[in-house]
Structures are given as structure tokens and as C-alpha cells.
Design a protein around this motif. Structure first.
Motif, PDB file in Angstrom:
ATOM      1  N   MET A 175     -14.626  36.886  -2.335  1.00 50.76           N
ATOM      2  CA  MET A 175     -15.396  38.102  -2.052  1.00 50.76           C
ATOM      3  C   MET A 175     -14.843  39.265  -2.874  1.00 50.76           C
ATOM      4  O   MET A 175     -15.605  40.028  -3.470  1.00 50.76           O
ATOM      5  N   ALA A 176     -13.517  39.365  -2.915  1.00 45.59           N
ATOM      6  CA  ALA A 176     -12.896  40.446  -3.689  1.00 45.59           C
ATOM      7  C   ALA A 176     -13.293  40.338  -5.162  1.00 45.59           C
ATOM      8  O   ALA A 176     -13.591  41.351  -5.806  1.00 45.59           O
ATOM      9  N   LEU A 207     -14.472  35.572   6.451  1.00 38.93           N
ATOM     10  CA  LEU A 207     -13.753  36.662   5.774  1.00 38.93           C
ATOM     11  C   LEU A 207     -12.331  36.232   5.421  1.00 38.93           C
ATOM     12  O   LEU A 207     -11.819  36.576   4.346  1.00 38.93           O
ATOM     13  N   LYS A 208     -11.703  35.474   6.310  1.00 35.60           N
ATOM     14  CA  LYS A 208     -10.334  35.019   6.035  1.00 35.60           C
ATOM     15  C   LYS A 208     -10.312  33.985   4.918  1.00 35.60           C
ATOM     16  O   LYS A 208      -9.520  34.081   3.984  1.00 35.60           O
ATOM     17  N   ARG A 209     -11.181  32.991   5.032  1.00 36.08           N
ATOM     18  CA  ARG A 209     -11.156  31.879   4.072  1.00 36.08           C
ATOM     19  C   ARG A 209     -11.602  32.290   2.679  1.00 36.08           C
ATOM     20  O   ARG A 209     -11.134  31.743   1.697  1.00 36.08           O
ATOM     21  N   LEU A 249      -9.719  42.894   7.384  1.00 34.90           N
ATOM     22  CA  LEU A 249      -9.740  41.718   6.513  1.00 34.90           C
ATOM     23  C   LEU A 249     -10.414  42.058   5.187  1.00 34.90           C
ATOM     24  O   LEU A 249      -9.931  41.704   4.115  1.00 34.90           O
ATOM     25  N   LEU A 250     -11.534  42.765   5.272  1.00 34.50           N
ATOM     26  CA  LEU A 250     -12.264  43.132   4.058  1.00 34.50           C
ATOM     27  C   LEU A 250     -11.478  44.165   3.244  1.00 34.50           C
ATOM     28  O   LEU A 250     -11.281  44.008   2.038  1.00 34.50           O
ATOM     29  N   LEU A 251     -11.008  45.222   3.932  1.00 30.31           N
ATOM     30  CA  LEU A 251     -10.314  46.302   3.220  1.00 30.31           C
ATOM     31  C   LEU A 251      -9.046  45.784   2.529  1.00 30.31           C
ATOM     32  O   LEU A 251      -8.743  46.178   1.401  1.00 30.31           O
TER      33      LEU A 251
END
Ligand code: AVJ
Length: 328
Positions: free
Chosen positions: A76-77, A69-71, A99-101
Motif C-alpha cells: 500500500m505504501a 492493513l497489517k499484511r 497502521l496506515l500512517l
């Protein structure tokens, strides 16, 4: 905005005991191979013990997924786009959620969790962190039909199902769940799902049988919970934690093994266990890349992107609820 309203979709009896818990325990203890569904691990004690598991050096899934999620937050966004209502299945303490939000600029957040206290605490923390975001916590069992808050109806959805929790279900149950959430989230929705890969059996086994005994305590807490909530007389000290790889089903199985012959009661019902007999308390299925894609497709979700961690192998897969168009 903060927390708009918390919905509760759990049925309890007059004494406040979860009806489904009682029914699952009696049904499970009456089978030839005794078995109790893994979702009953997560009372307040069990949820806290699971948090401890995620910090163990041997338990890699949480670290791998958080790292992904970090990398890959930017990628992803870009694939997800802004303005979605994020519906998180089994949000727990929601440590990965910020992290996602933070990456995707969502329109709303709907955490769904069976543990009401955990849900409230983590929703409070997220509301403080994302003050402009409307949050609608839903206290519910996400393996059952969940009614989403009315307000998010017109908003396109992103299901977020991290942690490889899908691995707790056998294939037919996993597919039923994916199909159910496909219907609940609707056409055009997306699902971001964490999948633990098949890997070295030693690495897998150590992740579920740590030397500090935290996973053992987590497993044994299920028996303590039965004693606490259902008036059980289970001699917990006569049980041992077992974690074994089942190669046919590609899963880690957790069992509670009886160290001696014993009798106990739950709710006044008498049960017998022989030395060596086990209560099967969890499955944790692992999937190769093609296995995972097939599972998602069978559940009505078409994979559109995969982010892989290689060592230890773990994946986040983005899948789309497209209308069925391919040849029969
Ligand atoms: C929360 C279901 C993903 O199967 O790895 C951790 C639970 N059980 N250690 C998993 C669990 C034992 C976990 N999930």
C-alpha cells in the motif's frame, strides 16, 4: 506538531441540539416506512457500543480490514507514496489509522468525524504516537460538504474511508458522496476505501445480530438518544432489534420493530406505531468485485489496486481521481 487546531462544522440550536438530527427524526418518523439515517447511531454511547461490536467474534469486517492493513502495508505504501495529507472520513476511534500512517509517511492527518468527543480523544492518542505529524481534526458530517483546513490545500491528498461505511449509503447517495469527495480532495488525489463483499447470508446475518446482543443495544440506543436529546417518550422496551438480508439490494437491513401498538411523542409531536411496524435504522450494502469497481468509477474514482481478504471476504481498494480521458 501535534494537534494544530480543531474545526467544528456542525450546526446546533440554542439548546445545543443538533438541528439535522431533529429534522431527520421528524421526517423519518413521518414516512410510511419509518426510517432514520444510520449516522445518528454515533453519540458517545453509540460510538462506544460500536467499538464493542468490532470486538465480537461474529463481526468480521474490522478484523479483516485490520489484517489487510497489517499484511499489505508495504504494498500500500508503495502504491500511495509518501507526503500525502490523509483525510479520514468517519475516523471514529481511529484504530486502523496508526497502521496506515506508520506505513506511508504522510505530511498531515485530517480526521473528520461527527462525534466531537471521540474525535478529540483519538486525535490526542494519535498525536502522542506520531509527534512530528500535523493533525487537523474536523468535527463534521462527512456526508455533507466539508471545508478542509487551509494549510493542507497544496498537499496531495489520500482519502481514507475504511470500515465499509460506504455500505451505509444507497447507490445514488454513495455516488454523490464519492463525487463530492472527488471534488473536495481534487485531481491527482487517491482514495483508500474499505468494501465488504457479498457472502454467505448466515455469516452476514450473524455479524449484525450477535448472540451477546451488543448490536441490538447499538440499534436500540438510537431510540434512547431520541428520548435523551429530543425529549422523546419512546417506550424503548417495546422495540426489538432485527437484522435481515435484502437480496435485491444486496444489503443487510437493521430495523427497530414495534412489539405492540403504541403512541409516543418527540419534541411534543405525536407518533403512532402498529405492532410489527418497523423503523428502518441502517443499510449495510455488500459489493462483489465488479460492483465495487463500477460504484467507484461512477463516483469519479478509478480503481488502481485491490487487496482482498477471502474468508470472510472483505476488500481495501485504492482508487485514483484521474482526469476523465476515456471515450464517452
Ligand atoms: C460502521 C457502517 C461499517 O455497517 O457494518 C455494525 C455499522 N452496524 N453493526 C456496518 C454496524 C451494525 C457498520 N459500519
Amino acid at each position: 506538531m501535534g494537534i494544530v487546531r480543531q474545526l467544528r462544522q456542525i450546526s446546533a440550536d440554542e439548546a445545543g441540539v443538533d438541528i439535522a438530527f431533529r429534522a431527520d427524526v421528524h421526517a423519518g418518523l413521518s414516512q410510511r416506512q419509518k426510517a432514520i439515517p444510520a449516522r445518528w447511531f454515533y453519540d458517545a454511547t453509540g460510538s462506544a457500543l460500536f467499538e464493542d461490536i468490532t470486538a465480537l467474534p461474529e463481526y468480521y469486517p474490522t478484523r479483516s480490514e485490520t489484517g489487510l492493513l497489517k499484511r499489505h502495508a508495504g504494498d500500500m505504501a508503495a502504491a500511495i507514496g509518501p507526503g500525502r495529507a490523509v483525510v479520514e472520513l468517519g475516523s471514529g476511534s481511529s484504530t486502523k489509522t496508526p497502521l496506515l500512517l506508520a506505513a506511508i509517511d504522510p505530511a498531515a492527518y485530517v480526521p473528520v468525524d461527527i462525534s466531537g468527543d471521540f474525535l478529540r480523544d483519538s486525535a490526542d492518542a494519535l498525536a502522542a504516537r506520531f509527534p512530528g505529524l500535523p493533525i487537523y481534526p474536523v468535527e463534521a458530517d462527512f456526508t455533507q460538504k466539508v471545508a478542509l483546513p487551509r494549510e493542507i490545500c497544496p498537499i496531495p491528498k489520500l482519502g481514507f474511508f475504511p470500515g465499509s461505511t460506504i455500505g451505509n449509503m444507497v447507490a445514488r447517495t454513495a455516488i454523490d458522496l464519492l463525487r463530492g469527495w472527488r471534488a473536495t480532495l481534487g485531481d491527482g488525489s487517491l482514495m483508500l476505501i474499505g468494501i465488504d463483499r457479498i457472502k454467505d447470508v448466515g455469516v452476514l446475518t450473524r455479524a449484525y445480530d450477535d448472540p451477546a446482543g451488543v448490536t441490538a443495544a447499538f440499534n436500540l440506543n438510537l431510540l434512547e438518544r431520541i428520548n435523551r436529546e429530543l425529549g422523546g417518550t419512546i417506550p424503548v422496551e417495546n422495540f426489538a432489534h432485527r437484522a435481515v438480508w435484502n437480496d435485491v439490494h444486496a444489503r443487510i437491513e437493521m430495523h427497530l420493530a414495534a412489539a405492540c401498538d403504541m403512541e409516543f411523542t418527540v419534541d411534543g409531536c405525536r407518533y403512532h406505531m402498529a405492532k410489527g411496524e418497523t423503523i428502518h435504522s441502517e443499510n449495510s450494502h455488500k459489493y462483489g468485485p465488479r460492483d465495487a469497481n463500477l460504484l467507484l468509477c461512477a463516483g469519479g474514482w478509478t480503481p488502481v489496486a485491490t487487496w482482498d481478504d477471502v474468508d470472510p471476504a472483505f476488500a481495501l481498494i485504492l482508487a485514483e481521481a484521474t482526469e476523465f480521458r476515456s471515450a464517452p
